[in-house]
Design a protein around this motif. Structure first.
Motif, PDB file in Angstrom:
ATOM      1  N   LEU A 175     -28.794  58.707  49.302  1.00  0.00           N
ATOM      2  CA  LEU A 175     -29.865  58.655  47.878  1.00  0.00           C
ATOM      3  C   LEU A 175     -29.051  60.359  47.141  1.00  0.00           C
ATOM      4  O   LEU A 175     -29.824  60.815  46.543  1.00  0.00           O
ATOM      5  N   HIS A 176     -27.818  61.095  47.565  1.00  0.00           N
ATOM      6  CA  HIS A 176     -26.964  61.541  47.449  1.00  0.00           C
ATOM      7  C   HIS A 176     -28.206  62.923  47.307  1.00  0.00           C
ATOM      8  O   HIS A 176     -28.230  63.370  46.616  1.00  0.00           O
TER       9      HIS A 176
ATOM     10  N   ILE B  54     -27.890  66.529  45.456  1.00  0.00           N
ATOM     11  CA  ILE B  54     -29.529  67.058  44.674  1.00  0.00           C
ATOM     12  C   ILE B  54     -30.000  68.788  44.676  1.00  0.00           C
ATOM     13  O   ILE B  54     -30.840  69.246  43.955  1.00  0.00           O
ATOM     14  N   LEU B  55     -29.779  68.466  46.206  1.00  0.00           N
ATOM     15  CA  LEU B  55     -30.411  69.795  46.458  1.00  0.00           C
ATOM     16  C   LEU B  55     -29.644  70.865  45.976  1.00  0.00           C
ATOM     17  O   LEU B  55     -30.767  71.829  46.005  1.00  0.00           O
ATOM     18  N   LYS B  56     -28.595  70.401  46.091  1.00  0.00           N
ATOM     19  CA  LYS B  56     -27.643  71.945  45.532  1.00  0.00           C
ATOM     20  C   LYS B  56     -27.753  72.263  44.361  1.00  0.00           C
ATOM     21  O   LYS B  56     -27.528  73.363  44.043  1.00  0.00           O
TER      22      LYS B  56
ATOM     23  N   VAL C 124     -28.226  58.805  57.409  1.00  0.00           N
ATOM     24  CA  VAL C 124     -27.813  58.029  56.407  1.00  0.00           C
ATOM     25  C   VAL C 124     -28.975  57.867  54.923  1.00  0.00           C
ATOM     26  O   VAL C 124     -27.950  58.124  53.558  1.00  0.00           O
ATOM     27  N   LEU C 125     -30.770  57.801  55.018  1.00  0.00           N
ATOM     28  CA  LEU C 125     -30.831  58.119  53.920  1.00  0.00           C
ATOM     29  C   LEU C 125     -30.570  59.035  52.489  1.00  0.00           C
ATOM     30  O   LEU C 125     -30.574  59.309  51.942  1.00  0.00           O
TER      31      LEU C 125
END
Length: 148
Positions: free
Chosen positions: A123-124, A128-130, A118-119
């Motif tokens: 936090l999308h 961001i990691l992509k 869920v976090l």
């Protein structure tokens, strides 16, 4: 088949064969395969139930990683079996305790991993990691091209 596997594990543990409590044990493998076969054939039609099961399904790797962590395994799970001597209980109580403790461990670990899932969504973090991955790939490609 699961009950038979748990009973055989119980009887072997009574004889001091604690190896059969391990994930490497053939009795645990047979019990796990029998549970997979039973659950595989269940058809769920309720949309809410499907979503809940999907969420728990996403959490299963986290459940595994949490509960085999040496801190959890050695201080909680192993001590539960030794301290409360569940192997010395009558076979029916033993099987019920194994099932109940398995369900409790799964639910607690799944809850931890569901919070993580869920976090990540809120936090999308995937997005961001992509982006971070794309930047690192570009840097890596430039460095690799310069070397050749």
């Amino acid at each position: 088949m699961f009950i038979i596997s748990a009973t055989i594990t119980y009887l072997l543990c009574l004889k001091g064969k604690e190896l059969y409590l391990s994930y490497c044990s053939i009795t645990v493998l047979v019990g796990a395969i029998s549970m997979i076969l039973v659950l595989y054939n269940i058809k769920i039609k309720n949309k809410i139930a499907k979503e809940v099961l999907k969420l728990f399904g996403e959490a299963t790797l986290g459940v595994y990683l949490i509960h085999v962590n040496p801190l959890i395994w050695n201080s909680v799970i192993y001590n539960f079996t030794v301290k409360y001597q569940i192997v010395n209980k009558p076979v029916v109580i033993y099987v019920l305790l194994i099932i109940l403790s398995g369900v409790c461990i799964f639910l607690l670990c799944a809850l931890c991993d569901i919070v993580r899932i869920v976090l990540v969504r809120l936090l999308h973090l995937k997005t961001i990691l992509k982006k971070v991955d794309t930047i690192y790939n570009k840097i890596g490609n430039k460095l690799f091209k310069e070397e050749t």
